[in-house]
Design an enzyme around this catalytic site. Sequence first.
Site, short mmCIF file in Angstrom:
data_model
loop_
_atom_site.label_atom_id
_atom_site.label_comp_id
_atom_site.label_asym_id
_atom_site.label_seq_id
_atom_site.Cartn_x
_atom_site.Cartn_y
_atom_site.Cartn_z
N GLY A 212 0.84 -1.13 0.13
CA GLY A 212 0.02 -0.01 -0.07
C GLY A 212 0.88 1.44 0.08
CG ASN A 213 -0.09 4.65 -1.57
OD1 ASN A 213 -0.82 5.61 -0.94
ND2 ASN A 213 -0.62 4.15 -2.72
CG HIS A 214 2.87 6.52 4.23
ND1 HIS A 214 2.39 5.89 5.39
CD2 HIS A 214 4.08 6.25 3.78
CE1 HIS A 214 3.58 5.08 5.65
NE2 HIS A 214 4.40 5.35 4.64
CB SER A 215 -2.74 8.02 -0.69
OG SER A 215 -3.79 8.98 -0.69
CB ALA A 280 -1.55 7.57 -3.97
#
Length: 402
Positions: A212-215, A280
């Site tokens: 995943g990512n930090h968005s 994102a």
Amino acid sequence: MSDLSGKKIVLGISGGIAAYKTASLVRLLIKAGAEVQVIMTPASHQFVTSFTLSTLSKKPVYTDFFNSSQATSTWNNHVEMALWADLLLIAPATANTLSKMVSGAADNLLLAIYLSAKCPVYVAPAMDLDMYVHPSTLRNLKVLETYQNIVIPAEKGELASGLVGEGRMAEPENILAFLRQSLAETKPLKGKKILITAGPTYEAIDPVRFIGNHSSGKMGFDTALAAAQQGAAVILVSGPTQQHIEHPLVTTISVFSAQEMYEVCHSHFEDCDVFIGAAAVADYRPKTVATQKIKKSADDFVIELEKNPDILASLGAIKKQQFLIGFALETENEIENAQLKIRKKNLDLIVLNSLNDAGAGFGVPTNKVTFIDREFHIEPLELKSKEAVAMDIVNKIKEHYA
Ligand code: C5P
């Protein structure tokens, strides 16, 4: 979320018996989220007290141009008050006040505010039956409509004089409903359909793990709300986030992976007017997803990745009437890279964030962006809240349709 939330309303009260109903009206407007500044004509004080209205509106009530009772004399700047207002509501509007509005007289503060107002003006007439049907009143109401003022029709019923007929000021609940309806109809993005992606995507590795990512999703959610508040019907396709949105014009569709986001976006793209890619989206996903939780064994573990579809580029390739907005988060050669992206993805506008700017990007409530359009006009904005950036993006859409 109320349609009047944050609206600045100047409520002008003129001197008719219906003025007693303005106490309920102020309460309803405030409850609907509006900020209310009450202005009373001198005669209206005979029918309702300024104390009641200032208590309910939580603001001082003004009648005179000058506050000479105070040690330091001040004056109530009618131009400032008129410019402050998002809308001016004159309720009750007596025959006398209507006639002065028509002729341009400015012999009290309310009339001076009326003459200075640039915002929409609503009038709720209230008077006795014979005055209401007098040709001069009927003509005055018609003239006010030619000034683009909006008349909230008087209602029929028992009048203070004992007569029964037309002339009663619309009930406060009906005035509120009228304003809501009228504001919805005059919203600049009414009838437009906007598709927005938000948040991260999660790319499954096995049943319990993902990439995943930090968005946080905040930028996309704020943009969805700002667009809906301007009257657009919004479909918000969101990856997993903590964000929440409640607005009658926003439909949220939750997705997990980029592939799911791609499919949902394509199924809604054809009849949308605007697409905003604020998500994102993960560029890569694991080539295979293990059906069982992967056990730890070897010291090294390699996940083979394959490319996700580029949602924005795929929509750019098939776009017709749609206005396409993308985001770009860059760390070097920001402007050049963003310009390349405009061409590669066939965008109309790109919102560039630079990670080099303090206060911009993931996990912060602020953003510092630069707009670049198809003609490569570059418009750097100052650091501001994500809500304010969302409003700037919506203003760009409004400009496009203006
Ligand atoms: O190419 P890059 O990832 O920098 O482009 C960012 C823009 O493209 C964002 O608007 C993002 O939402 C969109 N995007 C997309 N699908 C992808 C990757 C990015 O829609 N797979």
